[in-house]
Design a protein around this motif. Structure first.
Motif, PDB file in Angstrom:
ATOM      1  N   SER A  98      -4.715   6.308   5.869  1.00  0.00           N
ATOM      2  CA  SER A  98      -5.239   5.503   4.871  1.00  0.00           C
ATOM      3  C   SER A  98      -5.202   3.928   4.949  1.00  0.00           C
ATOM      4  CB  SER A  98      -4.600   5.774   3.576  1.00  0.00           C
ATOM      5  OG  SER A  98      -3.226   5.352   3.562  1.00  0.00           O
ATOM      6  N   PHE A  99      -4.380   3.566   6.077  1.00  0.00           N
ATOM      7  CA  PHE A  99      -4.299   2.205   6.430  1.00  0.00           C
ATOM      8  C   PHE A  99      -4.912   1.956   7.897  1.00  0.00           C
ATOM      9  CE2 PHE A  99      -2.386  -1.927   4.476  1.00  0.00           C
ATOM     10  CZ  PHE A  99      -2.773  -2.592   5.885  1.00  0.00           C
ATOM     11  N   ILE A 100      -5.903   1.449   8.211  1.00  0.00           N
ATOM     12  CA  ILE A 100      -6.542   1.354   9.347  1.00  0.00           C
ATOM     13  C   ILE A 100      -6.774  -0.137  10.115  1.00  0.00           C
ATOM     14  CG2 ILE A 100      -8.522   2.131  10.732  1.00  0.00           C
ATOM     15  CD1 ILE A 100      -9.154   4.310   8.389  1.00  0.00           C
ATOM     16  N   LEU A 101      -6.368  -0.197  11.103  1.00  0.00           N
ATOM     17  CA  LEU A 101      -6.478  -1.501  11.845  1.00  0.00           C
ATOM     18  C   LEU A 101      -7.579  -1.526  12.974  1.00  0.00           C
ATOM     19  CD1 LEU A 101      -2.684  -2.334  12.618  1.00  0.00           C
ATOM     20  CD2 LEU A 101      -3.991  -2.992  10.874  1.00  0.00           C
ATOM     21  N   HIS A 102      -8.634  -2.175  12.493  1.00  0.00           N
ATOM     22  CA  HIS A 102      -9.770  -2.125  13.371  1.00  0.00           C
ATOM     23  C   HIS A 102      -9.674  -3.352  14.379  1.00  0.00           C
ATOM     24  CE1 HIS A 102     -11.905   0.886  11.369  1.00  0.00           C
ATOM     25  NE2 HIS A 102     -11.627   0.234  10.193  1.00  0.00           N
ATOM     26  N   ASP A 103     -10.378  -3.534  15.471  1.00  0.00           N
ATOM     27  CA  ASP A 103     -10.577  -4.782  16.287  1.00  0.00           C
ATOM     28  C   ASP A 103     -11.548  -5.658  15.400  1.00  0.00           C
ATOM     29  OD1 ASP A 103      -8.882  -4.015  18.199  1.00  0.00           O
ATOM     30  OD2 ASP A 103     -10.691  -3.240  19.491  1.00  0.00           O
ATOM     31  N   ALA A 104     -11.554  -6.903  15.752  1.00  0.00           N
ATOM     32  CA  ALA A 104     -12.765  -7.875  15.248  1.00  0.00           C
ATOM     33  C   ALA A 104     -14.030  -7.277  15.637  1.00  0.00           C
ATOM     34  CB  ALA A 104     -12.408  -9.268  15.685  1.00  0.00           C
ATOM     35  N   TRP A 109       0.729  -1.440   0.055  1.00  0.00           N
ATOM     36  CA  TRP A 109       0.031  -0.198   0.281  1.00  0.00           C
ATOM     37  C   TRP A 109       0.788   1.251   0.091  1.00  0.00           C
ATOM     38  CZ3 TRP A 109      -4.351   1.719  -1.552  1.00  0.00           C
ATOM     39  CH2 TRP A 109      -4.904   2.869  -0.954  1.00  0.00           C
ATOM     40  N   ALA A 110       1.854   1.202   0.908  1.00  0.00           N
ATOM     41  CA  ALA A 110       2.930   2.361   0.778  1.00  0.00           C
ATOM     42  C   ALA A 110       3.447   2.890  -0.400  1.00  0.00           C
ATOM     43  CB  ALA A 110       3.927   1.928   1.648  1.00  0.00           C
ATOM     44  N   ARG A 111       3.392   1.667  -1.497  1.00  0.00           N
ATOM     45  CA  ARG A 111       4.032   2.178  -2.983  1.00  0.00           C
ATOM     46  C   ARG A 111       2.871   2.847  -3.758  1.00  0.00           C
ATOM     47  NH1 ARG A 111       7.509  -3.419  -4.983  1.00  0.00           N
ATOM     48  NH2 ARG A 111       8.748  -3.732  -3.081  1.00  0.00           N
ATOM     49  N   ILE A 112       1.636   2.525  -3.529  1.00  0.00           N
ATOM     50  CA  ILE A 112       0.529   3.106  -4.501  1.00  0.00           C
ATOM     51  C   ILE A 112      -0.186   4.062  -3.769  1.00  0.00           C
ATOM     52  CG2 ILE A 112       0.915   1.013  -5.987  1.00  0.00           C
ATOM     53  CD1 ILE A 112      -1.729   0.076  -4.529  1.00  0.00           C
ATOM     54  N   LYS A 141      -5.264   8.574  -3.408  1.00  0.00           N
ATOM     55  CA  LYS A 141      -5.525   9.172  -2.252  1.00  0.00           C
ATOM     56  C   LYS A 141      -6.915   9.080  -1.656  1.00  0.00           C
ATOM     57  CE  LYS A 141      -1.906  12.721  -2.490  1.00  0.00           C
ATOM     58  NZ  LYS A 141      -1.055  11.982  -1.539  1.00  0.00           N
ATOM     59  N   ASP A 142      -7.980   8.732  -2.679  1.00  0.00           N
ATOM     60  CA  ASP A 142      -9.045   8.326  -2.296  1.00  0.00           C
ATOM     61  C   ASP A 142      -9.457   7.152  -1.624  1.00  0.00           C
ATOM     62  OD1 ASP A 142      -8.783   7.731  -4.939  1.00  0.00           O
ATOM     63  OD2 ASP A 142     -10.700   8.247  -5.776  1.00  0.00           O
ATOM     64  N   TRP A 143      -8.538   6.157  -1.805  1.00  0.00           N
ATOM     65  CA  TRP A 143      -8.794   5.128  -1.471  1.00  0.00           C
ATOM     66  C   TRP A 143      -8.179   4.430  -0.053  1.00  0.00           C
ATOM     67  CZ3 TRP A 143     -10.657   0.272  -3.796  1.00  0.00           C
ATOM     68  CH2 TRP A 143     -11.120   0.512  -5.023  1.00  0.00           C
TER      69      TRP A 143
END
Length: 374
Positions: free
Chosen positions: A251-257, A215-218, A223-225
């Motif tokens: 832009s990269f989000i870690l959620h709980d289950a 994800w860091a590469r693209i 930016k809208d993703w």
């Protein structure tokens, strides 16, 4: 035929793939086929984490969590299991027994009430089990598999999840039966949201660090993703640190289950999976069922899908360049997303619960029939 079935599983009160599939199987056998089904859990059982039919009975084997014991204590409790198991089998008189990789029970069960057919089902691949002990020395790793196979071959059938896993075991009693999913929907994702989803444990085997790297590469060109991961596990903080250091926090989000994972699938347009190994990646079936195209690595435990024609975008494990290219293709081409999704949907009937449970029922009848002849 009427049938009394006894399942052994470590527990059903915490969320997890093994608990879910055992509960789903037990419910089907009791509700749809009318069988007498009992689930025996290893120690104290609380309310099931998944909806359990009132027709399915539950009992416990012990009061002690063996995961918290030393190796010597575990060996000692295994001897205790022998007498408890023997008494339980005499009490319940099952026609067939299924062991879902229950610690301790696996080693003892083949030697008790030998006239009752017993099936061992594993929920990891050979490669996955090997990775779990990769920090051990070579002698330990070799003896680990020799030891386990010694017991596995004493079951009437040893059931693995994929054809790709089968050649690693070299056992004469082996059979392959896939998993299924009960997750259904009356409408599919419209594939229009700018959201990539991953459902995975925060654990090194899932290699979420590679998804972050990809994800860091693209991300600057998209930016809208966003990428959103749902799960639990020991590596969440470590992964969050990687995300923050790469400037991906928004832009990269870690959620709980979450309990309602279905709605999260339906709000997404792509499913991404970077696992290094799987038993049978049930999340792929879930994502397919919700209408999501999939970008993944082709490994044991996922290749059952990559073998299907144009049903997924897959590449060799660790090929970040190709994985990133595939992810970009899906993000930037709605028609491709729909094409991959539609091809995957054609594969779903193979993994429908009725189809898979017929295979289990046929296996039960075959094993019982073989014992009656002897």
């Amino acid at each position: 035929m009427d049938m009394k079935i006894l399942y052994f599983v470590e527990g059903i009160y915490n969320k997890g793939g093994i608990a879910r599939i055992v509960v789903d199987k037990a419910n089907y056998l009791a509700e749809k086929l009318g069988y007498d089904v009992t689930i025996c859990v290893l120690y104290n059982w609380k309310q099931s984490a998944y909806n359990l039919s009132h027709k399915v009975k539950v009992c416990k084997l012990d009061n002690v969590d063996s995961n918290k014991l030393s190796l010597l204590s575990k060996l000692a409790i295994t001897f205790k299991y022998y007498s408890r198991l023997k008494a339980l089998l005499h009490e319940l008189q099952p026609d067939i027994i299924v062991n879902a990789q229950t610690p301790g029970v696996t080693w003892v069960l083949p030697f008790i009430c030998k006239k009752i057919p017993k099936i061992m089902e594993i929920h990891f691949s050979y490669i996955g089990m090997k990775h779990n002990i990769e920090d051990k020395n070579r002698l330990f790793q070799k003896m680990y598999f020799i030891f386990n196979k010694h017991f596995y071959k004493r079951y009437s059938r040893f059931v693995v999840l994929t054809e790709e896993d089968l050649p690693y075991w070299h056992l004469n009693n082996i059979a392959v039966i896939h998993n299924f999913t009960n997750l259904t929907t009356d409408h599919l994702s419209d594939l229009k949201s700018k959201r990539i989803i991953c459902v995975a444990r925060y654990h090194q085997g899932k290699k979420l660090n590679l998804l972050i790297e990809s994800w860091a590469r693209i991300c600057d060109k998209n930016k809208d993703w966003k990428v959103e991961v749902f799960g639990k596990g020991p590596d969440k903080q470590k992964l969050q640190l990687q995300i923050d250091e790469l400037g991906l926090t928004s832009s990269f989000i870690l959620h709980d289950a979450v309990d309602d994972i279905k709605s999260e699938y339906l709000k997404s347009s792509i499913f991404a999976l970077t696992s290094e190994y799987e038993g049978f990646a049930l999340v792929l079936l879930e994502a397919m069922s919700m209408g999501l195209p999939i970008c993944m690595f082709n490994v044991v435990g996922t290749s059952w899908l990559s073998n299907a024609e144009q049903a997924v975008l897959a590449c060799d494990f660790g090929d970040i360049d190709k994985f990133t290219e595939n992810l970009s293709l899906l993000m930037n081409d709605f028609d491709l997303r729909k094409k991959i999704r539609d091809n995957a949907l054609k594969e779903l009937p193979k993994y429908h619960i009725d189809h898979i449970m017929k295979q289990w029922n046929d296996l039960f009848e075959q094993c019982i029939g073989n014992y009656e002849k002897n």
